[in-house]
Each structure stands twice: as C-alpha cells, then as structure tokens.
Design a protein around this motif. Structure first.
Motif, mmCIF file in Angstrom:
data_model
loop_
_atom_site.group_PDB
_atom_site.id
_atom_site.type_symbol
_atom_site.label_atom_id
_atom_site.label_comp_id
_atom_site.label_asym_id
_atom_site.label_seq_id
_atom_site.Cartn_x
_atom_site.Cartn_y
_atom_site.Cartn_z
ATOM 1 N N LEU A 28 35.606 53.679 5.766
ATOM 2 C CA LEU A 28 36.600 54.732 5.518
ATOM 3 C C LEU A 28 37.912 54.397 6.198
ATOM 4 O O LEU A 28 38.988 54.518 5.600
ATOM 5 N N ALA A 29 37.855 53.982 7.458
ATOM 6 C CA ALA A 29 39.075 53.625 8.180
ATOM 7 C C ALA A 29 39.778 52.462 7.492
ATOM 8 O O ALA A 29 41.012 52.458 7.349
ATOM 9 N N ALA A 30 39.006 51.460 7.048
ATOM 10 C CA ALA A 30 39.591 50.306 6.367
ATOM 11 C C ALA A 30 40.237 50.718 5.052
ATOM 12 O O ALA A 30 41.327 50.246 4.703
ATOM 13 N N ALA A 31 39.575 51.620 4.314
ATOM 14 C CA ALA A 31 40.127 52.081 3.032
ATOM 15 C C ALA A 31 41.425 52.852 3.245
ATOM 16 O O ALA A 31 42.386 52.701 2.479
ATOM 17 N N LEU A 32 41.459 53.693 4.282
ATOM 18 C CA LEU A 32 42.687 54.436 4.581
ATOM 19 C C LEU A 32 43.817 53.496 4.967
ATOM 20 O O LEU A 32 44.977 53.697 4.562
ATOM 21 N N LEU A 33 43.505 52.449 5.734
ATOM 22 C CA LEU A 33 44.537 51.479 6.113
ATOM 23 C C LEU A 33 45.045 50.736 4.884
ATOM 24 O O LEU A 33 46.259 50.546 4.725
ATOM 25 N N ALA A 34 44.132 50.331 4.011
ATOM 26 C CA ALA A 34 44.532 49.627 2.782
ATOM 27 C C ALA A 34 45.431 50.507 1.926
ATOM 28 O O ALA A 34 46.456 50.050 1.395
ATOM 29 N N PHE A 35 45.063 51.790 1.793
ATOM 30 C CA PHE A 35 45.874 52.707 0.995
ATOM 31 C C PHE A 35 47.243 52.916 1.628
ATOM 32 O O PHE A 35 48.258 53.000 0.927
ATOM 33 N N THR A 36 47.284 52.997 2.956
ATOM 34 C CA THR A 36 48.552 53.191 3.665
ATOM 35 C C THR A 36 49.493 52.019 3.419
ATOM 36 O O THR A 36 50.692 52.205 3.145
ATOM 37 N N ILE A 37 48.973 50.798 3.532
ATOM 38 C CA ILE A 37 49.795 49.606 3.280
ATOM 39 C C ILE A 37 50.299 49.611 1.844
ATOM 40 O O ILE A 37 51.482 49.369 1.574
ATOM 41 N N PHE A 38 49.402 49.902 0.904
ATOM 42 C CA PHE A 38 49.784 49.955 -0.514
ATOM 43 C C PHE A 38 50.842 51.030 -0.751
ATOM 44 O O PHE A 38 51.835 50.803 -1.455
ATOM 45 N N PHE A 39 50.636 52.205 -0.159
ATOM 46 C CA PHE A 39 51.559 53.314 -0.369
ATOM 47 C C PHE A 39 52.949 52.967 0.149
ATOM 48 O O PHE A 39 53.951 53.229 -0.528
ATOM 49 N N TYR A 40 53.021 52.385 1.338
ATOM 50 C CA TYR A 40 54.323 52.059 1.924
ATOM 51 C C TYR A 40 55.008 50.909 1.188
ATOM 52 O O TYR A 40 56.208 50.985 0.883
ATOM 53 N N ALA A 41 54.244 49.855 0.897
ATOM 54 C CA ALA A 41 54.843 48.656 0.303
ATOM 55 C C ALA A 41 55.148 48.819 -1.181
ATOM 56 O O ALA A 41 56.160 48.300 -1.663
ATOM 57 N N VAL A 42 54.301 49.532 -1.896
ATOM 58 C CA VAL A 42 54.464 49.636 -3.354
ATOM 59 C C VAL A 42 55.048 50.991 -3.761
ATOM 60 O O VAL A 42 56.119 51.046 -4.376
ATOM 61 N N ILE A 43 54.352 52.078 -3.422
ATOM 62 C CA ILE A 43 54.798 53.400 -3.885
ATOM 63 C C ILE A 43 56.155 53.763 -3.297
ATOM 64 O O ILE A 43 57.065 54.191 -4.022
ATOM 65 N N TYR A 44 56.311 53.590 -1.975
ATOM 66 C CA TYR A 44 57.587 53.951 -1.345
ATOM 67 C C TYR A 44 58.645 52.871 -1.528
ATOM 68 O O TYR A 44 59.715 53.123 -2.085
ATOM 69 N N THR A 45 58.359 51.648 -1.045
ATOM 70 C CA THR A 45 59.384 50.607 -1.013
ATOM 71 C C THR A 45 59.823 50.174 -2.411
ATOM 72 O O THR A 45 61.023 50.081 -2.695
ATOM 73 N N MET A 46 58.872 49.895 -3.291
ATOM 74 C CA MET A 46 59.213 49.350 -4.601
ATOM 75 C C MET A 46 59.588 50.406 -5.622
ATOM 76 O O MET A 46 60.244 50.094 -6.619
ATOM 77 N N TRP A 47 59.193 51.642 -5.387
ATOM 78 C CA TRP A 47 59.442 52.664 -6.402
ATOM 79 C C TRP A 47 60.294 53.812 -5.870
ATOM 80 O O TRP A 47 61.455 53.966 -6.246
#
Length: 313
Positions: free
Chosen positions: A119-138
């Motif tokens: 669960l902790a690993a999945a949350l970290l993966a989602f956080t990285i994705f959210f910041y790098a893709v959802i926020y930064t790129m979009w």
C-alpha cells in the motif's frame, strides 16, 4: 522542450548540481511530514524499517523533482526564480534528468514496497505519477486551478508514512492529507502575488495571471477560512491533543488575520511597500505547516511517555 534541449551545455556538472535537480528544499518538507505520519501512527516500526521507509520516500520525492525539472526546463529558463536551476543553467542535460528521475522512481517504489508494504509503495508510485504527469505535464500549463488540484501530490507524504507503519489508511491519515491539500493554494498564491511577472513571462496560467491579483487575494482568504476547520479537526482525532489544539488555534488566528489583511489591500498599496504583507504571509505559511506537524510530533512523544493527550474522535 526543443529549445532547451538544443542549447549548448557548457561545463561539467558537479555533485551539487545533481542534488539541486532533486529539489532538496521541497524534499525536506516531504521527509518531515512523512516522518510525522509514520511516527504518530499507532503501529511502531523497527528503527531500520522506519529509516528505510523515510529514505525511499525521500528518494521518490527527489525523483519527482528531477522529472519536473526535465519537463519544465523551458518554463524555468524564462523565470528569474528558476533560471539558475541545473538544466536551464546549462550544467545538466535534459536526458540526464529524465534518466535520473525514472531510475530513482523505480528504485524508491520497489524498495519501499520491500521495506514496508505494497500500500505504501502504491501510494508513493501514484504520488510520483500525479506530480510528474498530472500536475507538471498537464495541470500546470492548462488551468489556473493547477496548484489547487496539483497540491494533492505534496499532501500524500504523511499518508504514505502512516501507510508504511500500519498498512492501512485511516481518518487521521486523510486529515493530515487534507491539511496540506488545503494549505497549498494560499501558500502558493501568496508567492504568485509578488512573482506574477515571472509566471506571465513563462506562460504559466497561474491565478494571478488569468484572473488578476484582486481575485487571487479573495481566493487566498476563502481557502484560508476553509483550512481552519480541517486543521482544528485533526486535533480532535487520536493523534491530536491539547498541545496541538493550542498551537493550531494560535497559528490559524494569525493565518486568517494575514489573509484578511491581504484581501483588504489595494494593489497600489502592495506595490508601494514591495508586497511586504504578501511576503510575510508566505513566510508565515511555511511556519504554519511545520508547526502543525511539529505539534503532532509533540503529542506522539507525550503518548510514548504515557502522558498522551485526549482523544475526541
């Protein structure tokens, strides 16, 4: 990205340049809030496991920073505040930043999963994705609500710390997330009030650029008022207590007063004194978050000594 990538990179990158690529100042806040989330949780990790968890959360935060700098190199080059970052300064190539970001992301997620739980690993993966893709790129280049929605990325660390210790998510973890999430807009909009020209020149649709400073001032006040019940509500959970509530009441009173002063200011007045009130509010916002989480840590320390605070929820 094409213009930046085509630049001629001069000189050789030093170790400090690669450290800067990871946004160490942002990383320090991530580490602190994640550490608090881990330590206030009702489950105690072995010190080695706890150290590993915080280390890999920090690496994940650094990976996000590297990916952000890789994608935003063109914007960073046009903003005075960011022009000296490693890529626009010409000391680190974009490809290097991308490779470092991807490699560290994979390392952080896999190792956090092995050290704690999935669960902790999945949350970290989602956080990285959210910041790098959802926020930064979009979001960052698309909507003036970029920092509102994108603020979720910075709000996940205490939840990840809690999940690393407990393997679950609870009301306490959600409220720690909500505290940072609601704090992020007034914090960054205060910065945007006195750095508006930077965002305008870089083409970033920050609220100050798309709707003006007057609307931004009103938004700061509205979000600050909405933040108060979240902050105080956290004090009524199992991780709160009298120390936290006393600190939170004082901090929120000051924060609301600062937001009220900003809302009432005329732009001519702000320009005349060099945005003094706005800069003070921005500095106060940093102390606001640090002291709230510091108070949670103090409550956890008292509980460990058998002097725990009261629990209302």
């Amino acid at each position: 990205m094409t213009d930046t990538s085509a630049r001629q990179f001069e000189g050789e990158a030093r170790f400090g340049d690669y450290v800067a690529l990871l946004k160490p100042r942002v990383m320090s806040l991530v580490v602190f809030t994640a550490l608090v989330g881990l330590l206030v949780a009702p489950v105690r990790l072995h010190p080695v496991e706890a150290f590993a968890a915080i280390l890999f959360i920090a690496i994940g935060a650094g990976a996000s920073g590297a990916l952000n700098m890789w994608w935003d190199a063109d914007i960073d080059a046009r903003m005075r505040r960011t022009a000296k970052r490693p890529i626009p300064a010409g000391v680190v190539e974009p490809g290097e930043a991308l490779a470092i970001g991807v490699a560290l992301s994979g390392l952080a997620v896999v190792m956090l999963g092995l050290a704690t739980n999935l669960l902790a690993a999945a949350l970290l993966a989602f956080t990285i994705f959210f910041y790098a893709v959802i926020y930064t790129m979009w979001l960052k280049r698309w909507t003036p609500q970029n920092i509102v929605i994108g603020g979720a990325a910075g709000a996940f660390p205490p939840m990840i710390g809690w999940a690393a210790a407990t393997g679950s998510i609870s009301l306490e973890a959600v409220l720690m997330f909500a505290l940072i999430f609601m704090w992020t807009p007034p914090h960054f909009w205060a910065l945007a009030l006195f750095t508006r020209s930077d965002y305008a020149e870089a083409g970033v649709p920050m609220l100050t650029v798309t709707h003006g400073r007057s609307v931004t001032r009103a938004h700061i006040l509205a979000y600050t008022l909405a933040l108060v019940p979240v902050a105080l509500g956290l004090g009524l959970t199992s991780i709160g207590g009298p120390i936290y509530l006393a600190v939170s009441l004082a901090l929120n009173a000051r924060f609301v007063l600062g937001a009220w002063r900003i809302w009432r200011r005329e732009e001519t007045e702000a320009e005349a004194d060099g945005y003094r009130a706005e800069k003070l509010f921005f500095r106060d916002s940093l102390a606001y978050l640090f002291l709230h989480f510091g108070a949670l840590l103090a409550e956890a320390g008292l509980r460990m000594l058998g002097l725990g605070g009261a629990t209302w929820l």
